[in-house]
Design a protein around this motif. Structure first.
Motif, PDB file in Angstrom:
ATOM      1  N   VAL A  27      -0.080  -1.271  -0.132  1.00 47.97           N
ATOM      2  CA  VAL A  27      -0.176  -0.078   0.097  1.00 47.97           C
ATOM      3  C   VAL A  27       1.266   0.619   0.371  1.00 47.97           C
ATOM      4  N   LEU A 184      -4.719   6.265   0.603  1.00 41.92           N
ATOM      5  CA  LEU A 184      -4.106   4.960   0.630  1.00 41.92           C
ATOM      6  C   LEU A 184      -4.409   4.292  -0.675  1.00 41.92           C
ATOM      7  N   LYS A 186      -3.809   0.801  -3.109  1.00 46.08           N
ATOM      8  CA  LYS A 186      -3.336  -0.247  -2.622  1.00 46.08           C
ATOM      9  C   LYS A 186      -2.061  -0.062  -4.397  1.00 46.08           C
ATOM     10  N   TRP A 197      -4.469  -4.808   1.953  1.00 47.46           N
ATOM     11  CA  TRP A 197      -5.054  -4.168   2.055  1.00 47.46           C
ATOM     12  C   TRP A 197      -6.820  -4.373   2.527  1.00 47.46           C
TER      13      TRP A 197
END
Length: 308
Positions: A27, A184, A186, A197
């Protein structure tokens, strides 16, 4: 006044963008906190609480996205509606300077925090303007954001999921003194462990607006993600500054056309005044100066014909 090209150093943990990586979970992220920057944007006009909060969130979002996308010029977030809120605009430059404004309907009305209540004509857009080779008109990219969420954060989450095909989480918050945001996303590919995640998302869900506003980046990220080894990757200071200039106002007057520009001078008693709504700077032009602008514009248009 700070120029639009340079942001001054920020106080520790304040007015700063920070990028980070949670490698074990696959991430990446960006954190933004605005203190003095947000106060300077907000103090330039009196807004209803809901409109001010939306503007603070939009300013934080614009800064966040400059830490995520390739921005060499400026990135703006703009919301247009047909109700009480007519225009909301927040902009962050590659140098880390921000400005923003809200325009409300003249007949008043209550501003809703729920984006779904802004009407069928409402539009939310993210626009990037990067300089072109040779310094001519900038290269412009624009993405339209669906208004299917009640919040700016939710709308932007959906936009990034759809446009970049990557899971994204976003939290935005603003009060009278501060604005902040956390994003955030991935990492592309198969980086991180299988449930990285999901695990990071569960930790993200423990974060509330008050904590986001109170804690600087390092403390906040450590509290949330230290078990996954979060790493700060660097960042930049942020500050309020306006990119208005006399040259830009001159170009605007020329775009109005000679008749309208001269009428503005006459109506103002011989000296037209153009006030920047973002910073309050006033630019004044008398009749001779306006005539000179159009003479220069005409000469510029004729120049290629003489060369031919």
């Amino acid at each position: 006044m700070t120029t639009a090209d340079h942001a001054p150093p920020a106080a520790e943990g304040r007015d700063r963008l920070a990028r980070f990586l949670i490698e074990a979970a696959g991430v990446r992220g960006v954190h933004v906190r605005l203190d003095e920057t947000w106060r300077q944007i907000r103090e330039r006009a009196e807004y209803p609480p809901a409109a001010a909060e939306l503007l603070g969130e939009a300013a934080a979002a614009a800064a966040l996205f400059t830490g995520h996308a390739k921005v060499d010029g400026r990135l703006s977030v703009q919301l247009r509606g047909a109700g009480a809120l007519r225009t909301l605009f927040a902009e962050c430059t590659a140098a880390g300077t921000l400005r923003g404004i809200v325009q409300l309907a003249e007949d008043g009305g209550e501003v809703s925090r729920d984006l779904r209540q802004l009407g069928d004509q409402a539009v939310l857009a993210i626009t990037i303007e990067n300089p072109s080779v040779g310094g001519r008109d900038p290269i412009r990219y624009q993405g339209l954001v669906a208004l299917e969420s009640d919040s700016l954060a939710g709308a932007f989450e959906g936009y990034f999921r759809q446009s970049e095909q990557l899971p994204t989480r976003l939290l935005l918050a603003a009060d009278g003194d501060r604005a902040a945001g956390l994003m955030l996303q991935k990492l592309p590919g198969d980086g991180g462990d299988e449930d990285g995640w999901t695990r990071v998302g569960a930790l993200f869900d423990t974060l509330g607006s008050a904590e986001l506003l109170d804690l600087p980046a390092e403390a906040l990220l450590h509290r949330l993600f230290h078990e996954d080894g979060v790493q700060l990757l660097g960042g930049k200071p942020l500050a309020f500054a306006c990119s208005c200039s006399r040259e830009r106002v001159e170009a605007m007057l020329v775009s109005l056309g000679r008749e309208e520009a001269e009428a503005a001078v006459e109506a103002a008693g011989g000296q037209a005044q153009v006030r920047c709504e973002f910073c309050g700077q006033t630019y004044r032009f008398d009749g001779d100066e306006v005539a000179g602008l159009f003479a220069a514009a005409a000469a510029e248009l004729e120049a290629p014909q003489r060369v031919q």
